[in-house]
Design a protein around this motif. Structure first.
Motif: not given
Length: 199
Positions: A24-25, A35-37, A42-43, A66-67
């Motif tokens: 994610f980072a 990274a949290p965003e 991606l969820m 796309g996400a």
């Protein structure tokens, strides 16, 4: 107790480690977001569809990019998407020692890009009796059918198979089908578990 004739092994956090926070980072660095965003976006980006095989490699690239608002070609996206894996070197010799003594079957929730990345980096997989990858069989753990496919390919009854996974809910699903579910934690614990199973 019946003899163990097959050992069924998960891939992630058993044969290889996957550091999702690192992934994610790295994706965030490309997309200029935290990274949290990235994790949040991606969820809903087709994880289950990718693992079930309804999203192929190009579908995964399009969904993730796309996400995150990225425009990465596959040549850049594929290595980035798999950059969070490291081989679990400590466990591989013990797994290799089982070859020829029991049937060895991989049972993994994974997607087409990760499978393509990991196969050449884990040559030991070529010596397994079967590879049951969710993206290739269309079922994901903890669905019963993925375990049944693994048992069929191993040619054993449920009580003759030991199943190792790092996620308790997947171990519990195996237990419910009559397999000898084992929660994988460390290479040393794995060794002790095999010993208790007579292996």
């Amino acid at each position: 107790m019946a003899e163990v004739k097959a050992v069924l092994l998960d891939l992630g956090n058993v044969l290889v480690f996957h550091d999702n926070a690192l992934l994610f980072a790295r994706l965030g660095a490309c997309a200029r977001m935290s990274a949290p965003e990235v994790a949040q976006r991606l969820m809903g980006a087709g994880w289950t569809e990718a693992n079930r095989g309804t999203l192929d490699a190009e579908g995964i690239r399009k969904s993730v990019c796309g996400a995150l608002g990225l425009t990465l070609p596959m040549a850049e996206f594929a290595p980035l998407w798999s950059s969070h894996f490291t081989t679990h070197e400590a466990v591989l010799p013990r797994v290799e020692s089982l070859i020829g003594r029991v049937k060895l079957v991989l049972v993994s929730n994974t997607n087409a890009l990760h499978a393509a990345y990991l196969r050449p980096r884990l040559p030991l997989l070529q010596r397994f009796d079967a590879l049951v990858m969710s993206c290739e069989v269309g079922f994901v753990k903890p669905e019963p059918d993925i375990y049944r496919i693994a048992l069929e390919r191993a040619g054993v009854e449920p009580h003759e198979a030991a199943f190792f996974d790092d996620l308790p809910e997947f171990v519990e699903a195996a237990d419910a089908l009559g397999l000898r579910g084992q929660l994988f934690t460390t290479a040393a614990a794995f060794d002790a578990q095999l010993t208790r199973l007579g292996l």
